[in-house]
Scaffold this motif. Structure first.
Motif, PDB file in Angstrom:
ATOM      1  N   THR A   1       0.817  -1.222   0.000  1.00 48.90           N
ATOM      2  CA  THR A   1       0.000   0.000   0.000  1.00 48.90           C
ATOM      3  C   THR A   1       0.847   1.267   0.000  1.00 48.90           C
ATOM      4  O   THR A   1       0.308   2.359  -0.125  1.00 48.90           O
ATOM      5  N   LYS A   2       2.156   1.110   0.150  1.00 49.67           N
ATOM      6  CA  LYS A   2       3.055   2.265   0.165  1.00 49.67           C
ATOM      7  C   LYS A   2       4.133   2.078  -0.909  1.00 49.67           C
ATOM      8  O   LYS A   2       4.516   0.953  -1.208  1.00 49.67           O
ATOM      9  N   PRO A   3       4.632   3.186  -1.475  1.00 46.36           N
ATOM     10  CA  PRO A   3       5.695   3.063  -2.474  1.00 46.36           C
ATOM     11  C   PRO A   3       6.958   2.462  -1.859  1.00 46.36           C
ATOM     12  O   PRO A   3       7.236   2.658  -0.675  1.00 46.36           O
ATOM     13  N   GLU A   4       7.709   1.759  -2.694  1.00 51.30           N
ATOM     14  CA  GLU A   4       8.836   0.967  -2.193  1.00 51.30           C
ATOM     15  C   GLU A   4      10.063   1.165  -3.080  1.00 51.30           C
ATOM     16  O   GLU A   4       9.953   1.212  -4.302  1.00 51.30           O
ATOM     17  N   PHE A   5      11.220   1.263  -2.434  1.00 52.66           N
ATOM     18  CA  PHE A   5      12.498   1.382  -3.137  1.00 52.66           C
ATOM     19  C   PHE A   5      13.419   0.289  -2.626  1.00 52.66           C
ATOM     20  O   PHE A   5      13.648   0.185  -1.421  1.00 52.66           O
ATOM     21  N   ALA A   6      13.934  -0.514  -3.540  1.00 55.25           N
ATOM     22  CA  ALA A   6      14.809  -1.627  -3.161  1.00 55.25           C
ATOM     23  C   ALA A   6      16.262  -1.250  -3.425  1.00 55.25           C
ATOM     24  O   ALA A   6      16.583  -0.674  -4.458  1.00 55.25           O
ATOM     25  N   PHE A   7      17.129  -1.575  -2.468  1.00 59.83           N
ATOM     26  CA  PHE A   7      18.561  -1.287  -2.577  1.00 59.83           C
ATOM     27  C   PHE A   7      19.315  -2.597  -2.768  1.00 59.83           C
ATOM     28  O   PHE A   7      19.167  -3.525  -1.976  1.00 59.83           O
ATOM     29  N   ILE A   8      20.120  -2.630  -3.821  1.00 66.04           N
ATOM     30  CA  ILE A   8      20.852  -3.859  -4.128  1.00 66.04           C
ATOM     31  C   ILE A   8      22.205  -3.496  -4.728  1.00 66.04           C
ATOM     32  O   ILE A   8      22.380  -2.405  -5.282  1.00 66.04           O
ATOM     33  N   GLY A   9      23.155  -4.406  -4.621  1.00 64.14           N
ATOM     34  CA  GLY A   9      24.471  -4.169  -5.218  1.00 64.14           C
ATOM     35  C   GLY A   9      25.351  -5.384  -5.015  1.00 64.14           C
ATOM     36  O   GLY A   9      24.973  -6.339  -4.349  1.00 64.14           O
ATOM     37  N   ARG A  10      26.514  -5.314  -5.604  1.00 64.65           N
ATOM     38  CA  ARG A  10      27.492  -6.381  -5.445  1.00 64.65           C
ATOM     39  C   ARG A  10      27.848  -6.515  -3.974  1.00 64.65           C
ATOM     40  O   ARG A  10      27.869  -5.525  -3.241  1.00 64.65           O
ATOM     41  N   SER A  11      28.133  -7.710  -3.532  1.00 63.20           N
ATOM     42  CA  SER A  11      28.520  -7.929  -2.138  1.00 63.20           C
ATOM     43  C   SER A  11      29.660  -6.998  -1.750  1.00 63.20           C
ATOM     44  O   SER A  11      30.600  -6.805  -2.519  1.00 63.20           O
ATOM     45  N   ASN A  12      29.524  -6.401  -0.579  1.00 63.12           N
ATOM     46  CA  ASN A  12      30.546  -5.498  -0.027  1.00 63.12           C
ATOM     47  C   ASN A  12      30.638  -4.143  -0.740  1.00 63.12           C
ATOM     48  O   ASN A  12      31.656  -3.481  -0.675  1.00 63.12           O
ATOM     49  N   VAL A  13      29.549  -3.730  -1.385  1.00 65.67           N
ATOM     50  CA  VAL A  13      29.547  -2.447  -2.087  1.00 65.67           C
ATOM     51  C   VAL A  13      29.310  -1.277  -1.119  1.00 65.67           C
ATOM     52  O   VAL A  13      29.472  -0.117  -1.465  1.00 65.67           O
ATOM     53  N   GLY A  14      28.942  -1.616   0.132  1.00 66.28           N
ATOM     54  CA  GLY A  14      28.703  -0.563   1.124  1.00 66.28           C
ATOM     55  C   GLY A  14      27.225  -0.243   1.294  1.00 66.28           C
ATOM     56  O   GLY A  14      26.849   0.853   1.713  1.00 66.28           O
ATOM     57  N   LYS A  15      26.380  -1.230   1.008  1.00 61.86           N
ATOM     58  CA  LYS A  15      24.928  -1.014   1.041  1.00 61.86           C
ATOM     59  C   LYS A  15      24.412  -0.715   2.441  1.00 61.86           C
ATOM     60  O   LYS A  15      23.666   0.257   2.639  1.00 61.86           O
ATOM     61  N   SER A  16      24.804  -1.532   3.398  1.00 59.15           N
ATOM     62  CA  SER A  16      24.315  -1.323   4.766  1.00 59.15           C
ATOM     63  C   SER A  16      24.765   0.028   5.309  1.00 59.15           C
ATOM     64  O   SER A  16      23.991   0.743   5.952  1.00 59.15           O
ATOM     65  N   SER A  17      26.012   0.392   5.025  1.00 54.73           N
ATOM     66  CA  SER A  17      26.525   1.698   5.479  1.00 54.73           C
ATOM     67  C   SER A  17      25.730   2.839   4.858  1.00 54.73           C
ATOM     68  O   SER A  17      25.429   3.841   5.511  1.00 54.73           O
ATOM     69  N   LEU A  18      25.371   2.692   3.580  1.00 62.81           N
ATOM     70  CA  LEU A  18      24.596   3.736   2.905  1.00 62.81           C
ATOM     71  C   LEU A  18      23.193   3.848   3.506  1.00 62.81           C
ATOM     72  O   LEU A  18      22.709   4.950   3.774  1.00 62.81           O
ATOM     73  N   VAL A  19      22.545   2.701   3.738  1.00 57.08           N
ATOM     74  CA  VAL A  19      21.205   2.699   4.353  1.00 57.08           C
ATOM     75  C   VAL A  19      21.258   3.399   5.707  1.00 57.08           C
ATOM     76  O   VAL A  19      20.409   4.242   6.032  1.00 57.08           O
ATOM     77  N   ASN A  20      22.273   3.075   6.498  1.00 58.11           N
ATOM     78  CA  ASN A  20      22.413   3.685   7.827  1.00 58.11           C
ATOM     79  C   ASN A  20      22.667   5.188   7.726  1.00 58.11           C
ATOM     80  O   ASN A  20      22.150   5.970   8.526  1.00 58.11           O
ATOM     81  N   MET A  21      23.456   5.604   6.741  1.00 54.13           N
ATOM     82  CA  MET A  21      23.737   7.025   6.547  1.00 54.13           C
ATOM     83  C   MET A  21      22.465   7.774   6.134  1.00 54.13           C
ATOM     84  O   MET A  21      22.155   8.845   6.670  1.00 54.13           O
ATOM     85  N   LEU A  22      21.713   7.210   5.216  1.00 54.52           N
ATOM     86  CA  LEU A  22      20.490   7.885   4.738  1.00 54.52           C
ATOM     87  C   LEU A  22      19.460   8.047   5.847  1.00 54.52           C
ATOM     88  O   LEU A  22      18.735   9.041   5.886  1.00 54.52           O
TER      89      LEU A  22
END
Length: 202
Positions: A21-42
């Motif tokens: 019911t809400k818009p959704e944005f999925a974050f994906i990338g090569r392993s160790n690309v820094g995804k979790s760090s980016l999510v935490n920063m945002l």
């Protein structure tokens, strides 16, 4: 600016994800690309997504509710994670089923390591998104790890390859989880897309 972010649920099956019911944005990338760090920063939350030196830490579809208004989804990385082939193929099916079938998915944020020349696996993934008509935009990570000219050079190489595939340059952002570079522009872009989603789904 993101004021509130909370973890909702982890799944292996898109059919068990929160009600679309809400818009959704999925974050994906090569392993160790820094995804979790980016999510935490945002989200201004150092502990929201689990960061790890070991590739392949995220193994589920993780939903976060942002400002009670939209979903941020942390997907397993693709590529170099040291997991068995059977687990890898299970992940790939889980991710592709989710991306193809999630009705409220506005776009996929594809994270690319700005320190590297274009990687075949990233090019293959955005090509797959294009072939499956899944909207995506690019987030170049770790821009603080080398000089600006090196970052720009690698970004331009990747964009050039994207233009050769799609005939146009994709939307992109250059970011650093350490310095906060790109944060405001990226959040503003997503919030604008969220507003558009609600405007067209009234």
């Amino acid at each position: 600016m993101i004021k509130k972010a909370s973890f909702l649920i982890s799944n292996t099956d898109y059919r068990k994800c929160p009600s679309p019911t809400k818009p959704e944005f999925a974050f994906i990338g090569r392993s160790n690309v820094g995804k979790s760090s980016l999510v935490n920063m945002l989200t201004n939350n150092k502990n929201l997504a689990k960061t790890s030196g070991k590739p392949g830490k995220t193994q589920l579809i993780n939903h976060f509710l942002i400002d009670d208004n939209w979903y941020m989804v942390d997907l397993p990385g693709y590529g170099f994670a040291k997991v068995s082939k059977s687990i890898k193929s299970t992940w790939e099916k889980m991710i592709s089923d989710y991306l193809k079938n999630r009705d409220n998915l506005v776009a996929v944020a594809v994270l690319v390591d700005s320190r590297l020349d274009p990687q075949k696996i990233d090019i293959e993934f955005i090509t797959w998104c294009g072939n499956n008509e899944i909207p995506f935009f690019l987030i170049f990570t770790k821009s603080d790890k080398q000089g600006k000219s090196k970052t720009q050079s690698n970004v331009q190489k990747f964009l050039q390859e994207s233009i050769e595939i799609f005939g146009e340059e994709p939307q992109y952002f250059i970011t650093s989880a350490q310095t906060g570079e790109g944060k405001e522009e990226l959040i503003a872009f997503i919030e604008n897309e969220v507003q558009d989603y609600y405007d067209t789904h009234k």
